[in-house]
Write a protein that holds these residues in place. Sequence first.
Motif, PDB file in Angstrom:
ATOM      1  N   ASN A 119       1.412  -1.145  -1.436  1.00  0.00           N
ATOM      2  CA  ASN A 119       0.000  -1.538  -1.249  1.00  0.00           C
ATOM      3  C   ASN A 119      -0.348  -2.664   0.162  1.00  0.00           C
ATOM      4  O   ASN A 119       0.980  -3.086   0.513  1.00  0.00           O
ATOM      5  CB  ASN A 119      -0.507  -2.328  -2.333  1.00  0.00           C
ATOM      6  CG  ASN A 119       0.267  -3.564  -2.721  1.00  0.00           C
ATOM      7  OD1 ASN A 119       0.396  -4.503  -2.236  1.00  0.00           O
ATOM      8  ND2 ASN A 119       1.113  -3.207  -3.637  1.00  0.00           N
ATOM      9  N   ASN A 150       1.435  -5.539  -7.230  1.00  0.00           N
ATOM     10  CA  ASN A 150       0.040  -5.820  -6.892  1.00  0.00           C
ATOM     11  C   ASN A 150      -0.570  -6.576  -7.932  1.00  0.00           C
ATOM     12  O   ASN A 150      -1.005  -5.946  -8.930  1.00  0.00           O
ATOM     13  CB  ASN A 150      -0.631  -4.202  -6.781  1.00  0.00           C
ATOM     14  CG  ASN A 150      -1.935  -4.121  -6.037  1.00  0.00           C
ATOM     15  OD1 ASN A 150      -1.944  -4.319  -5.018  1.00  0.00           O
ATOM     16  ND2 ASN A 150      -2.924  -4.169  -7.060  1.00  0.00           N
ATOM     17  N   TRP A 188      -2.850   1.760  -0.076  1.00  0.00           N
ATOM     18  CA  TRP A 188      -1.882   1.843  -1.175  1.00  0.00           C
ATOM     19  C   TRP A 188      -1.675   3.360  -1.481  1.00  0.00           C
ATOM     20  O   TRP A 188      -2.641   4.493  -1.369  1.00  0.00           O
ATOM     21  CB  TRP A 188      -2.285   1.223  -2.357  1.00  0.00           C
ATOM     22  CG  TRP A 188      -3.627   1.708  -2.704  1.00  0.00           C
ATOM     23  CD1 TRP A 188      -4.824   1.150  -2.790  1.00  0.00           C
ATOM     24  CD2 TRP A 188      -3.822   2.852  -3.894  1.00  0.00           C
ATOM     25  NE1 TRP A 188      -5.556   1.854  -3.526  1.00  0.00           N
ATOM     26  CE2 TRP A 188      -4.946   3.043  -4.310  1.00  0.00           C
ATOM     27  CE3 TRP A 188      -2.884   3.452  -4.674  1.00  0.00           C
ATOM     28  CZ2 TRP A 188      -5.565   3.690  -5.237  1.00  0.00           C
ATOM     29  CZ3 TRP A 188      -3.532   4.553  -5.570  1.00  0.00           C
ATOM     30  CH2 TRP A 188      -4.636   4.621  -5.838  1.00  0.00           C
ATOM     31  N   THR A 189      -0.430   3.637  -1.744  1.00  0.00           N
ATOM     32  CA  THR A 189      -0.093   5.201  -2.059  1.00  0.00           C
ATOM     33  C   THR A 189       1.321   5.076  -2.737  1.00  0.00           C
ATOM     34  O   THR A 189       2.165   3.990  -3.223  1.00  0.00           O
ATOM     35  CB  THR A 189      -0.158   5.977  -0.906  1.00  0.00           C
ATOM     36  OG1 THR A 189       0.177   7.298  -1.228  1.00  0.00           O
ATOM     37  CG2 THR A 189       1.150   5.634  -0.005  1.00  0.00           C
ATOM     38  N   GLN A 190       1.736   6.273  -3.021  1.00  0.00           N
ATOM     39  CA  GLN A 190       2.807   6.196  -3.732  1.00  0.00           C
ATOM     40  C   GLN A 190       3.694   7.486  -3.623  1.00  0.00           C
ATOM     41  O   GLN A 190       3.028   8.509  -3.084  1.00  0.00           O
ATOM     42  CB  GLN A 190       2.762   6.103  -5.452  1.00  0.00           C
ATOM     43  CG  GLN A 190       1.678   7.345  -5.898  1.00  0.00           C
ATOM     44  CD  GLN A 190       1.107   7.267  -7.293  1.00  0.00           C
ATOM     45  OE1 GLN A 190       0.827   5.976  -7.652  1.00  0.00           O
ATOM     46  NE2 GLN A 190       1.227   7.995  -7.971  1.00  0.00           N
ATOM     47  N   GLY A 193       6.328   3.151  -4.228  1.00  0.00           N
ATOM     48  CA  GLY A 193       4.978   2.789  -4.072  1.00  0.00           C
ATOM     49  C   GLY A 193       4.760   1.529  -3.241  1.00  0.00           C
ATOM     50  O   GLY A 193       5.758   0.762  -3.073  1.00  0.00           O
ATOM     51  N   ILE A 209       4.447   6.770 -12.286  1.00  0.00           N
ATOM     52  CA  ILE A 209       4.057   5.765 -11.511  1.00  0.00           C
ATOM     53  C   ILE A 209       2.607   5.500 -11.888  1.00  0.00           C
ATOM     54  O   ILE A 209       1.808   6.676 -12.076  1.00  0.00           O
ATOM     55  CB  ILE A 209       4.001   6.080  -9.876  1.00  0.00           C
ATOM     56  CG1 ILE A 209       5.222   6.291  -9.418  1.00  0.00           C
ATOM     57  CG2 ILE A 209       3.123   5.010  -8.903  1.00  0.00           C
ATOM     58  CD1 ILE A 209       5.131   6.892  -7.944  1.00  0.00           C
ATOM     59  N   HIS A 210       2.013   4.437 -11.784  1.00  0.00           N
ATOM     60  CA  HIS A 210       0.562   3.914 -12.187  1.00  0.00           C
ATOM     61  C   HIS A 210       0.360   3.131 -10.946  1.00  0.00           C
ATOM     62  O   HIS A 210       1.050   2.065 -10.595  1.00  0.00           O
ATOM     63  CB  HIS A 210       0.258   3.218 -13.331  1.00  0.00           C
ATOM     64  CG  HIS A 210      -0.831   2.432 -13.518  1.00  0.00           C
ATOM     65  ND1 HIS A 210      -1.963   3.456 -13.665  1.00  0.00           N
ATOM     66  CD2 HIS A 210      -1.150   1.302 -13.093  1.00  0.00           C
ATOM     67  CE1 HIS A 210      -2.885   2.449 -13.561  1.00  0.00           C
ATOM     68  NE2 HIS A 210      -2.653   1.217 -13.226  1.00  0.00           N
ATOM     69  N   SER A 211      -0.773   3.457 -10.278  1.00  0.00           N
ATOM     70  CA  SER A 211      -1.368   3.060  -9.215  1.00  0.00           C
ATOM     71  C   SER A 211      -2.860   2.843  -9.649  1.00  0.00           C
ATOM     72  O   SER A 211      -3.677   3.554  -9.408  1.00  0.00           O
ATOM     73  CB  SER A 211      -1.224   3.615  -7.847  1.00  0.00           C
ATOM     74  OG  SER A 211      -0.083   3.640  -7.481  1.00  0.00           O
ATOM     75  N   SER A 226      -5.849  -1.391  -6.247  1.00  0.00           N
ATOM     76  CA  SER A 226      -4.627  -1.852  -5.630  1.00  0.00           C
ATOM     77  C   SER A 226      -5.089  -2.156  -4.286  1.00  0.00           C
ATOM     78  O   SER A 226      -5.986  -1.666  -3.625  1.00  0.00           O
ATOM     79  CB  SER A 226      -3.558  -0.678  -5.523  1.00  0.00           C
ATOM     80  OG  SER A 226      -2.837  -0.495  -6.854  1.00  0.00           O
ATOM     81  N   GLN A 236       0.134  -2.053  -9.849  1.00  0.00           N
ATOM     82  CA  GLN A 236       0.968  -0.797  -9.659  1.00  0.00           C
ATOM     83  C   GLN A 236       2.237  -0.840 -10.242  1.00  0.00           C
ATOM     84  O   GLN A 236       2.976  -1.817 -10.027  1.00  0.00           O
ATOM     85  CB  GLN A 236       1.199  -1.121  -8.126  1.00  0.00           C
ATOM     86  CG  GLN A 236       1.742   0.320  -7.445  1.00  0.00           C
ATOM     87  CD  GLN A 236       1.358   0.572  -5.788  1.00  0.00           C
ATOM     88  OE1 GLN A 236       1.866  -0.405  -5.325  1.00  0.00           O
ATOM     89  NE2 GLN A 236       1.159   1.573  -5.287  1.00  0.00           N
TER      90      GLN A 236
END
Length: 224
Positions: free
Chosen positions: A117, A44, A104-106, A115, A94-96, A100, A82
């Motif tokens: 986007n 991302n 987007w999600t994880q 994850g 996880i870092h989002s 993003s 991300q």
Amino acid sequence: MTFSLVARCAKTGMFGVAISSSSPAVAARCAYARAGVGAVASQNVTDPTLGPLALDMMAGGMGADQAVAEVRRRGAFIEYRQVLVVDGSGQTGIHSGPNSLGIWTQAQGPDVASGGNLLANDCVPQAIVDGFLASSGHLGDRLIAALRAGLAAGGEAGPVHSAGLMLVDQVPWPVADLRCDWTEGCPIEAVARAWEVYKPQLDAYVQRALDPRAAPSYGVPGDD
């Protein structure tokens, strides 16, 4: 514009990354793994420095969550990034960033994090995790199964054009690094076909590097 997973094989300690995107050559910029350390997907609005940074932190003794915290602390424009991490004990982080793109999600599970986007829907990463956990066999097979599950769940909002599969295990180079950098067809299936060809020869390629005297022949012209 990307969906991916990082994973560890609890039986062998092998690490892997599988990724697909509408952008060209996604694996060249986003997939990172180091034998005995872990695997990272940095995506991302990609910052290619974040994958090696997370691996260095884990090599220095940090767990996945600590490595992600360090990425957040050191990363530039981290709100756009991300990052998915799995460490040597199978823990994930996880870092989002809030910037993003698109939907987007994880999702996380034992030995796996996913994850994405610009997704078609917010169910895709969980479908990837579920696909990985429901699969068995070689880590490469499980990564392909998980990526296919994500595509079946909707994948990106638009068509994907590139994909990649990276595996590391015991030696300081990837034992598999397979890519489809651009296609109008399905890049995941292109990588899956490449994996079917490469998988039976994986151990032999490692052996050729370590000691070519013991390496088998595959009967190619001039190889007698």
